[in-house]
Design an enzyme around this catalytic site. Sequence first.
Site, PDB file in Angstrom:
ATOM      1  N   CYS A 129       0.859  -1.166   0.000  1.00 23.33           N
ATOM      2  CA  CYS A 129       0.000   0.000   0.000  1.00 23.33           C
ATOM      3  C   CYS A 129       0.896   1.217   0.000  1.00 23.33           C
ATOM      4  O   CYS A 129       2.106   1.122   0.179  1.00 23.33           O
ATOM      5  CB  CYS A 129      -0.852  -0.025   1.257  1.00 23.33           C
ATOM      6  SG  CYS A 129      -1.637  -1.625   1.492  1.00 23.33           S
TER       7      CYS A 129
ATOM      8  N   ARG B 181       1.014   1.707  -5.941  1.00 19.89           N
ATOM      9  CA  ARG B 181       1.220   0.668  -4.931  1.00 19.89           C
ATOM     10  C   ARG B 181      -0.056  -0.079  -4.593  1.00 19.89           C
ATOM     11  O   ARG B 181      -0.026  -1.054  -3.835  1.00 19.89           O
ATOM     12  CB  ARG B 181       1.736   1.304  -3.637  1.00 19.89           C
ATOM     13  CG  ARG B 181       3.113   1.812  -3.778  1.00 19.89           C
ATOM     14  CD  ARG B 181       3.509   2.639  -2.607  1.00 19.89           C
ATOM     15  NE  ARG B 181       4.913   2.903  -2.713  1.00 19.89           N
ATOM     16  CZ  ARG B 181       5.863   2.256  -2.044  1.00 19.89           C
ATOM     17  NH1 ARG B 181       5.553   1.354  -1.152  1.00 19.89           N
ATOM     18  NH2 ARG B 181       7.115   2.537  -2.249  1.00 19.89           N
TER      19      ARG B 181
ATOM     20  N   TRP C 157      -3.756  -1.906  -1.244  1.00 15.35           N
ATOM     21  CA  TRP C 157      -3.841  -3.139  -2.031  1.00 15.35           C
ATOM     22  C   TRP C 157      -4.229  -4.220  -1.021  1.00 15.35           C
ATOM     23  O   TRP C 157      -3.474  -4.516  -0.094  1.00 15.35           O
ATOM     24  CB  TRP C 157      -2.502  -3.463  -2.678  1.00 15.35           C
ATOM     25  CG  TRP C 157      -2.594  -4.639  -3.601  1.00 15.35           C
ATOM     26  CD1 TRP C 157      -3.002  -4.628  -4.898  1.00 15.35           C
ATOM     27  CD2 TRP C 157      -2.287  -6.007  -3.297  1.00 15.35           C
ATOM     28  NE1 TRP C 157      -2.965  -5.904  -5.416  1.00 15.35           N
ATOM     29  CE2 TRP C 157      -2.532  -6.771  -4.450  1.00 15.35           C
ATOM     30  CE3 TRP C 157      -1.841  -6.659  -2.144  1.00 15.35           C
ATOM     31  CZ2 TRP C 157      -2.339  -8.137  -4.500  1.00 15.35           C
ATOM     32  CZ3 TRP C 157      -1.648  -8.034  -2.192  1.00 15.35           C
ATOM     33  CH2 TRP C 157      -1.886  -8.764  -3.364  1.00 15.35           C
TER      34      TRP C 157
ATOM     35  N   ASN D 205       1.239  -0.620   5.955  1.00 19.36           N
ATOM     36  CA  ASN D 205       1.637  -1.376   4.774  1.00 19.36           C
ATOM     37  C   ASN D 205       2.392  -2.604   5.266  1.00 19.36           C
ATOM     38  O   ASN D 205       3.380  -2.455   5.984  1.00 19.36           O
ATOM     39  CB  ASN D 205       2.552  -0.502   3.889  1.00 19.36           C
ATOM     40  CG  ASN D 205       2.960  -1.212   2.617  1.00 19.36           C
ATOM     41  OD1 ASN D 205       2.321  -2.180   2.211  1.00 19.36           O
ATOM     42  ND2 ASN D 205       4.013  -0.739   1.989  1.00 19.36           N
ATOM     43  N   GLY D 206       1.912  -3.788   4.920  1.00 21.24           N
ATOM     44  CA  GLY D 206       2.575  -5.009   5.387  1.00 21.24           C
ATOM     45  C   GLY D 206       1.536  -6.027   5.809  1.00 21.24           C
ATOM     46  O   GLY D 206       0.338  -5.828   5.603  1.00 21.24           O
TER      47      GLY D 206
ATOM     48  N   GLU E  75       6.888 -13.928 -20.799  1.00 22.17           N
ATOM     49  CA  GLU E  75       6.551 -12.530 -20.542  1.00 22.17           C
ATOM     50  C   GLU E  75       5.311 -12.116 -21.352  1.00 22.17           C
ATOM     51  O   GLU E  75       4.446 -11.396 -20.859  1.00 22.17           O
ATOM     52  CB  GLU E  75       7.775 -11.646 -20.865  1.00 22.17           C
ATOM     53  CG  GLU E  75       7.546 -10.151 -20.856  1.00 22.17           C
ATOM     54  CD  GLU E  75       7.051  -9.569 -19.528  1.00 22.17           C
ATOM     55  OE1 GLU E  75       7.002 -10.295 -18.530  1.00 22.17           O
ATOM     56  OE2 GLU E  75       6.669  -8.389 -19.528  1.00 22.17           O
TER      57      GLU E  75
ATOM     58  N   LYS F 100       1.820 -10.730 -19.753  1.00 20.94           N
ATOM     59  CA  LYS F 100       1.178  -9.458 -20.129  1.00 20.94           C
ATOM     60  C   LYS F 100      -0.301  -9.675 -20.422  1.00 20.94           C
ATOM     61  O   LYS F 100      -1.142  -8.896 -20.002  1.00 20.94           O
ATOM     62  CB  LYS F 100       1.821  -8.840 -21.385  1.00 20.94           C
ATOM     63  CG  LYS F 100       3.144  -8.162 -21.256  1.00 20.94           C
ATOM     64  CD  LYS F 100       3.152  -6.862 -20.503  1.00 20.94           C
ATOM     65  CE  LYS F 100       3.320  -7.077 -19.048  1.00 20.94           C
ATOM     66  NZ  LYS F 100       4.596  -7.284 -18.461  1.00 20.94           N
TER      67      LYS F 100
ATOM     68  N   GLU G 266      -2.292 -10.303 -17.228  1.00 19.96           N
ATOM     69  CA  GLU G 266      -2.387  -9.129 -16.348  1.00 19.96           C
ATOM     70  C   GLU G 266      -3.447  -8.141 -16.776  1.00 19.96           C
ATOM     71  O   GLU G 266      -4.198  -7.651 -15.956  1.00 19.96           O
ATOM     72  CB  GLU G 266      -1.046  -8.371 -16.364  1.00 19.96           C
ATOM     73  CG  GLU G 266       0.034  -8.991 -15.559  1.00 19.96           C
ATOM     74  CD  GLU G 266       1.275  -8.124 -15.628  1.00 19.96           C
ATOM     75  OE1 GLU G 266       1.905  -8.069 -16.695  1.00 19.96           O
ATOM     76  OE2 GLU G 266       1.601  -7.494 -14.618  1.00 19.96           O
TER      77      GLU G 266
ATOM     78  N   HIS H 231       5.512 -32.892 -24.244  1.00 16.37           N
ATOM     79  CA  HIS H 231       5.530 -33.516 -22.916  1.00 16.37           C
ATOM     80  C   HIS H 231       4.284 -33.190 -22.107  1.00 16.37           C
ATOM     81  O   HIS H 231       4.294 -33.275 -20.888  1.00 16.37           O
ATOM     82  CB  HIS H 231       6.807 -33.103 -22.177  1.00 16.37           C
ATOM     83  CG  HIS H 231       8.031 -33.491 -22.932  1.00 16.37           C
ATOM     84  ND1 HIS H 231       8.587 -34.746 -22.849  1.00 16.37           N
ATOM     85  CD2 HIS H 231       8.760 -32.802 -23.842  1.00 16.37           C
ATOM     86  CE1 HIS H 231       9.624 -34.810 -23.661  1.00 16.37           C
ATOM     87  NE2 HIS H 231       9.746 -33.639 -24.276  1.00 16.37           N
TER      88      HIS H 231
ATOM     89  N   LYS I   7       1.503  -1.741  -8.841  1.00 17.84           N
ATOM     90  CA  LYS I   7       2.766  -1.577  -9.560  1.00 17.84           C
ATOM     91  C   LYS I   7       3.943  -2.058  -8.721  1.00 17.84           C
ATOM     92  O   LYS I   7       4.912  -2.596  -9.243  1.00 17.84           O
ATOM     93  CB  LYS I   7       2.929  -0.089  -9.922  1.00 17.84           C
ATOM     94  CG  LYS I   7       4.170   0.235 -10.708  1.00 17.84           C
ATOM     95  CD  LYS I   7       3.962  -0.035 -12.173  1.00 17.84           C
ATOM     96  CE  LYS I   7       5.232   0.089 -12.981  1.00 17.84           C
ATOM     97  NZ  LYS I   7       5.247  -0.863 -14.093  1.00 17.84           N
TER      98      LYS I   7
HETATM   99  C1  F6R Z   1       4.417  -7.354 -14.694  1.00 18.95           C
HETATM  100  C2  F6R Z   1       4.832  -6.635 -13.521  1.00 18.95           C
HETATM  101  C3  F6R Z   1       5.257  -7.415 -12.332  1.00 18.95           C
HETATM  102  C4  F6R Z   1       6.624  -6.901 -11.882  1.00 18.95           C
HETATM  103  C5  F6R Z   1       7.054  -7.602 -10.593  1.00 18.95           C
HETATM  104  C6  F6R Z   1       8.431  -7.158 -10.138  1.00 18.95           C
HETATM  105  O1  F6R Z   1       3.969  -6.495 -15.678  1.00 18.95           O
HETATM  106  O2  F6R Z   1       4.837  -5.447 -13.507  1.00 18.95           O
HETATM  107  O3  F6R Z   1       5.295  -8.769 -12.600  1.00 18.95           O
HETATM  108  O4  F6R Z   1       7.543  -7.129 -12.898  1.00 18.95           O
HETATM  109  O5  F6R Z   1       6.129  -7.311  -9.589  1.00 18.95           O
HETATM  110  O6  F6R Z   1       8.494  -5.790  -9.948  1.00 18.95           O
HETATM  111  P1  F6R Z   1       9.857  -5.017  -9.869  1.00 18.95           P
HETATM  112  O7  F6R Z   1      10.505  -5.098 -11.182  1.00 18.95           O
HETATM  113  O8  F6R Z   1       9.476  -3.623  -9.481  1.00 18.95           O
HETATM  114  O9  F6R Z   1      10.666  -5.700  -8.809  1.00 18.95           O
END
Ligand code: F6R
Length: 614
Positions: free
Chosen positions: A2, A27, A75, A101-102, A487, A491, A494, A510, A609
């Site tokens: 958060c 956050r 969050w 936060n935690g 990746e 995407k 997400e 497999h 994020k």
């Molecule tokens: C995917 C994404 C997350 C971050 C992950 C690590 O689009 O944004 O999977 O890549 O939470 O975040 P960082 O790079 O900030 O450690």
Amino acid sequence: MCGIVGYLGYRNAQDVIVSSLQKLEYRGYDSCGLAILNSENKIEYMKTAGKINDLKEMLIEYRIPGNFGIGHTRWATHGKPDDRNAHPHSDGDSSVWIVHNGIVENYQELKTELEYKGYKFKSETDSEIIAFLISDLLKQEYSFVESVEKTAEVITGSHSVLAMADKDMRKVIGFRKGHAGGLVVGYGNDEMFIASDMSAIGEYTNKLVYLESDQLVILGDNSASYKDIGGGYFEPDHSFIEVPDTHFSKDDFDHYMIKEIIEQPRSIYNSLSNKIIFNDDKIEFEDFILPNDFTKDINRIILTGMGTSLYACEVGQYFIESLANIPCQTEDASELRYKDSPIDENTLLISVTQSGETADTLGAMSLFQTKGCKQILISNSVGSAASRIADIEININSGIEIGVASTKSFTGSILSLLFLAIKLGTDKSTLSIPEAESLILDSTKLPDLMNQVVEMNPQIEMMAKKYSKYNHFLYLGRGLNKPVAFEGALKLKEVSYIHAEGYSAGQMKHGPIALVDNNIPVIAMALTDNYYEKMRNTIQEIKARSGILIGLVTKGNYDLDGLIDDVIEIPECPKYLTPFLTIIPLQLFSYYIALELGYDVDQPRNLAKTVTVE
Ligand code: F6R
């Protein structure tokens, strides 16, 4: 994960807190709220499920006058993201207010004890317990500082907390335990700030003190005193930080995500521009020094990160193994931090984290710090918590990334890893200087090559419209494009909430091939490289089972016509550069599918994020 903020000064606290919370919304954005000491010396609060703009609307109707306060953007971990579970939380008498936060790991046990004493809880959160613990200690005649400190000692897990109490009104006490998103104190002129990170308060001050784990700060009228939890008072070091690029504009784009995808030719140019210089017959990084003997005794490298950064690590592993010939492994930080890995001071840890705040990555870094390992950090956030652990920091330099789904920091991270691999290769003499020079020269073609891919934007948009009706996707790659397949699938999950899986193409037989039918499009990366023939075989096997195929092929290769349903042509490029190009259409594809389905692309559900809790 958060965002928390506190303000003590002369401005209207509600305005400062709301504007700072907006900068912390990355956050978490499930709910938000604030508590303010009003002009009649009473603590008033306002909170709501939803985003900061919703809170802002409510506060237009009902303004809280006052210059002291705390705020929170959430969050959700414990309890639904509704009004009741939104922060701030108070004790039963509303005499103590906290933002947190935690995760209070022993909250069930503490709750039972408090319930036994007769306290009644209003929310489903673990955080609420903190307000009750402080309040209970205040009733036992402990001072406000003692009550917060004792509470900090009792709760387990990682935390950042701010507290206000009507017993000691003109104080905000904050503490930090472990890695839960950090706390930074800002000194203004006749005003004090505290927040999860400096981006929230950077417009007001650049004189900062970062709290370390197990430290507490007592903020009052224009004052701050610092204490070790369970220890004595101390004088902190101040940092004067240049506030980073806070260019929050979407320019002419509808969303940050598309802006950040499209601007990759420029962000990669920026990443390139602070990297390598040639120095006689040596290669050096321009923005930091890798001491000459830094890699001398290194016999093993572990790369770590989470999510997109973890996939960047996997690309980096290919680079380092093939250019520097050092044994490497990539480990999910949430696993690595609890593993009994055979590591010693000859193991180098390379951590990749866009934010520099990810709890699991910080956890792994802290573990390696205790083992005396050397550490290199690759991050987009200079001055983050991670940079205070690493020996050396490589700045991705992609510019601030606001869209929750990582895009340009993936390409920026793999560029940093490529250059690090080149540097390690020349240090270990597995790469000659002319070979290194030629690789670096190749990489300078990236902005132009990426631009050619970005120009396929309209084509990918059409394709996304066509495929948005499917509920499952498979992404296949090999070699450097295997992590790109993972990746790409991440995407899609997400932002469009569609089930997608990445696999190495070799794994298909497999098990996963059992999924293939005409309901699950397969996106196959089949560039003309040394995996091409094998990839072609996999494509043929999928076609034979009535699979639907989208192929990413090298421009001008028509060999797969008749086998694939749709084609995305990738410009021919040196082998190490392919992941920089193949990822872009996959990012665009996810963006346009999410748009087609009407989702909030920049703030997808359930995500944040920065993931500052485990
Ligand atoms: C995917 C994404 C997350 C971050 C992950 C690590 O689009 O944004 O999977 O890549 O939470 O975040 P960082 O790079 O900030 O450690």
